[in-house]
Design an enzyme around this catalytic site. Structure first.
Site, mmCIF file in Angstrom:
data_model
loop_
_atom_site.group_PDB
_atom_site.id
_atom_site.type_symbol
_atom_site.label_atom_id
_atom_site.label_comp_id
_atom_site.label_asym_id
_atom_site.label_seq_id
_atom_site.Cartn_x
_atom_site.Cartn_y
_atom_site.Cartn_z
ATOM 1 N N ASP A 125 0.811 -1.221 0.000
ATOM 2 C CA ASP A 125 0.000 0.000 0.000
ATOM 3 C C ASP A 125 0.842 1.266 0.000
ATOM 4 O O ASP A 125 0.511 2.236 -0.689
ATOM 5 C CB ASP A 125 -0.947 0.008 1.204
ATOM 6 C CG ASP A 125 -2.176 -0.858 0.992
ATOM 7 O OD1 ASP A 125 -2.379 -1.307 -0.160
ATOM 8 O OD2 ASP A 125 -2.915 -1.093 1.963
ATOM 9 N N LEU A 126 1.909 1.297 0.802
ATOM 10 C CA LEU A 126 2.732 2.495 0.874
ATOM 11 C C LEU A 126 3.320 2.840 -0.490
ATOM 12 O O LEU A 126 3.326 4.002 -0.908
ATOM 13 C CB LEU A 126 3.862 2.318 1.897
ATOM 14 C CG LEU A 126 4.831 3.506 2.039
ATOM 15 C CD1 LEU A 126 4.103 4.735 2.558
ATOM 16 C CD2 LEU A 126 5.988 3.151 2.966
ATOM 17 N N ALA A 127 3.822 1.824 -1.188
ATOM 18 C CA ALA A 127 4.399 2.049 -2.515
ATOM 19 C C ALA A 127 3.350 2.574 -3.483
ATOM 20 O O ALA A 127 3.586 3.540 -4.223
ATOM 21 C CB ALA A 127 5.022 0.761 -3.041
ATOM 22 N N HIS A 288 8.185 10.691 7.581
ATOM 23 C CA HIS A 288 7.557 11.553 6.578
ATOM 24 C C HIS A 288 7.011 12.848 7.165
ATOM 25 O O HIS A 288 6.826 13.835 6.438
ATOM 26 C CB HIS A 288 6.458 10.791 5.825
ATOM 27 C CG HIS A 288 5.200 10.564 6.609
ATOM 28 N ND1 HIS A 288 5.030 9.488 7.451
ATOM 29 C CD2 HIS A 288 4.055 11.275 6.679
ATOM 30 C CE1 HIS A 288 3.839 9.542 7.999
ATOM 31 N NE2 HIS A 288 3.219 10.616 7.557
ATOM 32 N N HIS A 350 7.257 10.875 15.152
ATOM 33 C CA HIS A 350 6.720 12.097 14.540
ATOM 34 C C HIS A 350 6.757 13.291 15.497
ATOM 35 O O HIS A 350 7.353 14.330 15.193
ATOM 36 C CB HIS A 350 5.260 11.887 14.110
ATOM 37 C CG HIS A 350 5.084 10.847 13.056
ATOM 38 N ND1 HIS A 350 6.079 10.481 12.178
ATOM 39 C CD2 HIS A 350 4.004 10.089 12.717
ATOM 40 C CE1 HIS A 350 5.623 9.553 11.351
ATOM 41 N NE2 HIS A 350 4.371 9.283 11.674
ATOM 42 N N ARG A 456 0.932 24.084 19.130
ATOM 43 C CA ARG A 456 0.327 25.244 19.791
ATOM 44 C C ARG A 456 1.300 25.805 20.819
ATOM 45 O O ARG A 456 1.730 25.086 21.717
ATOM 46 C CB ARG A 456 -1.003 24.864 20.455
ATOM 47 C CG ARG A 456 -2.101 24.595 19.437
ATOM 48 C CD ARG A 456 -3.421 24.225 20.085
ATOM 49 N NE ARG A 456 -4.470 24.183 19.077
ATOM 50 C CZ ARG A 456 -5.300 25.181 18.793
ATOM 51 N NH1 ARG A 456 -5.218 26.310 19.483
ATOM 52 N NH2 ARG A 456 -6.208 25.051 17.845
#
Length: 603
Positions: A125-127, A288, A350, A456
């Site tokens: 799926d990622l590809a 990412h 992240h 924030r």
């Protein structure tokens, strides 16, 4: 090879401090080629740093006036760094002549070099959803080298035509660039090929190598491998690619997708295994989120605007919040997710990476190593997380509007009775002079009331505020707040207090709003586009270094082990709600309100 895009692909400021391993480099108002132990692509698409490991000179190229026959001459004057010790300091002036633009284009479109990109795990799926569309977007923008080939590699049996059919279903052109879209797609797909093989087969990778060489057609080969595969087969694939399919006369680089282990020990073991076959400068650990437009803009916002940098400290900032929320559950991916959970999946990488970029000191330059050095300092200054500074939750079934939403454990791929958190909130602290005592609050969760990611920054109350009576006892209503909305609907806005027009003295809270969709007509590139281009160019600024990874895991590993050993039961929250009540108590402990839950949140 240091690859430079033509100016319509990427343009960068022409003022930049450039550093060489053996000296500080100073002020030269010409196009400069610097000798260095490694090729670097800096902020100007006008500067190339060519690798000459045995050289210790800077070649200053001066462009002479045109001769009578119309030809331009160029002289290269070698300057010995050790003897002159000159500072080539910061202002490399951009060049504007047609000759120089042509020189850049010819360098980028080098006839003697090729780039081969192999997507390992091409049927996943990622590809299909991210990598191939990102590569097409780069091709459409003329950001890929003239001679490039893309290979898909996976265990699935597939022909070149079948790969192209699969890939074509996910390709789109930008909203603002529809011209020749179909033609461009056809041209791109002709560069895409497929090779079926096992991830642990030297023989299969050797066959791939043979196909790559056929397409490279005798040119110097540069090879990029994107590992879009589960982490348990990373090492097998790297071993085979390194020994059987690496470049013999150019560079070889490998992009590794998260997760980078489950804790400090497994991460260190993965790094050690990777380094058996690759050097650190060949490993590109991708997160990412670091490629998202608003995250990359963090350093620009802070370091190029005088109004922000003086305020960026404990003296003016009361707390900082990093918030990630999804409005859907695991949806069949529970088997993968249950092995990692929201803390490993989102917070440890992240959000922590964004925190490090936000809180770092001013780097010496915008060189990748200088930026990553400052990020590591932040991570090493942080206190390891403790169970008492964290709240975990898991979503449960909920009926709303006649629709019943499933609980996390209703997912057939999730083990019954799983205690894996789908929500977590934590308070982190940086023990240094700039941030001492400032709570950095993180919150991440699935199946919440909305989807978004934002930073924030809540500032301190105005001392002796003359207008306190207008706001009543709720001083938080009068607090300035800077919001950086990473996704969706990217924006940066500052909440200020303002007088409502009229004869009376009524105040309200207004937004100074930079809404990207309204301000910029150009569609924002996907994060994978930026990161893939960086990897091709050898730019490591947005990729994670091994010592960064070690420092990040050292903060989370103790509390993760404690959660699992004590089998801590998460607080259950309804699907589609704002999360566990305990998250509000956690914030209140530090005299903080979550900014995304206020009555005057975003426009």
């Amino acid at each position: 090879m240091a690859t430079i895009c033509s100016t319509h692909c990427r343009s960068y400021p022409s003022l930049q401090t450039v550093s060489s391993p053996s000296s500080k480099l100073g002020h030269v108002p010409q196009h400069v080629t610097l000798s260095s132990s490694a090729s670097k692509r800096f902020l100007a698409a006008k500067v190339s740093l060519k690798s000459q490991s045995d050289s210790n000179q800077v070649a200053v190229h001066t462009h002479q006036p045109q001769q009578s026959d119309g030809a331009a001459t160029a002289a290269a004057v070698p300057v010995d760094i050790d003897t002159t010790q000159k500072l080539l300091k910061s202002e490399l002036l951009s060049f504007t002549s047609a000759e120089e633009s042509q020189a850049e284009a010819s360098f980028y479109n080098n006839e003697n070099e090729s780039v081969s990109i192999t997507v390992v795990g091409a049927s996943g799926d990622l590809a299909k959803k991210k990598i191939f569309p990102a590569l097409f977007a780069l091709y459409y923008e003329d950001c890929l080298p003239k001679h490039f080939t893309i290979f898909g590699y996976a265990r699935s049996k597939m022909t070149d035509a079948e790969l192209r059919t699969m890939v074509s279903k996910t390709l789109t052109c930008r909203i603002d660039k529809r011209e020749n879209c179909g033609e461009k797609m056809d041209e791109f797909l002709k560069r895409c090929f497929y090779h079926s093989g096992q991830y642990d087969s030297q023989e299969n990778f050797a066959a791939l190598d043979k196909k790559l060489k056929e397409h490279e057609n005798g040119k110097a080969s540069n090879r990029l491998f994107y590992l879009s595969i589960p982490p348990n087969i990373f090492i097998d694939a790297v071993k085979c690619a390194s020994s059987s399919a690496s470049s013999g006369n150019g560079w070889t680089r490998v992009i590794v997708e998260k997760p980078f282990g489950r804790d400090s020990e497994s991460s260190a073991a993965l790094t050690k295994s990777l380094k058996q076959y690759l050097r650190e400068d060949q490993i590109f650990r991708i997160d990412h989120y670091l490629g998202k437009e608003l995250v990359e803009n963090l350093s620009v916002l802070r370091f190029s605007n005088l109004i922000f940098e003086p305020l960026w400290s404990r003296q003016y900032i009361r707390n900082v919040q990093f918030i990630f929320s999804e409005d859907f559950g695991t949806e069949g991916r529970g088997g993968y997710f249950d092995n990692y959970g929201i803390i490993r999946d989102i917070m440890q990488n992240h959000l922590l990476q964004i925190l490090a970029l936000f809180a770092m000191e001013t780097p010496v330059s915008l060189d990748a190593e200088d930026i990553r050095n400052e990020k590591v300092k932040v991570l090493r200054s942080m206190r390891p997380l403790e169970l008492g500074t964290m709240v975990i939750g898991q979503y449960k079934s909920h009926t709303k509007g006649g629709v019943t939403y499933p609980a996390y454990t209703d997912d057939k791929t999730v083990p019954k009775g799983s205690l894996t958190p789908t929500f977590a909130a934590a308070a982190l602290f940086i023990d240094n002079a700039r941030w001492d005592g400032v709570p950095f609050l993180m919150k991440a969760g699935k199946a919440l009331h909305k989807k978004g990611a934002e930073i924030r920054v809540q500032f301190r109350h105005v001392p002796g505020n003359l207008y306190n009576r207008t706001f009543g006892t709720d001083l938080d209503r009068a607090t300035n707040e800077l919001v950086i909305r990473v996704q969706p609907d990217e924006a940066i806005y500052l909440k200020i207090n303002n007088k409502v027009p009229g004869l009376g003295m009524k105040l309200d809270r207004s937004h100074l709003n930079l809404h990207y969709a309204a301000r910029y007509s150009k569609e924002i590139p996907d994060a994978y586009e930026r990161l893939l281009l960086d990897a091709i160019e050898g730019e490591r600024r947005l990729f994670i270094r091994s010592d960064e990874l070690d420092a990040a895991w050292s903060l989370f590993t103790p509390v993760l082990k404690e959660l699992e050993e004590k089998r801590v039961v998460p607080e259950y929250y309804p699907y589609g709600s704002r999360g566990p009540v305990g998250a509000h108590y956690l914030a209140a402990r530090y005299n903080v309100r979550w900014g995304d839950l206020g009555i005057d949140t975003d426009q």
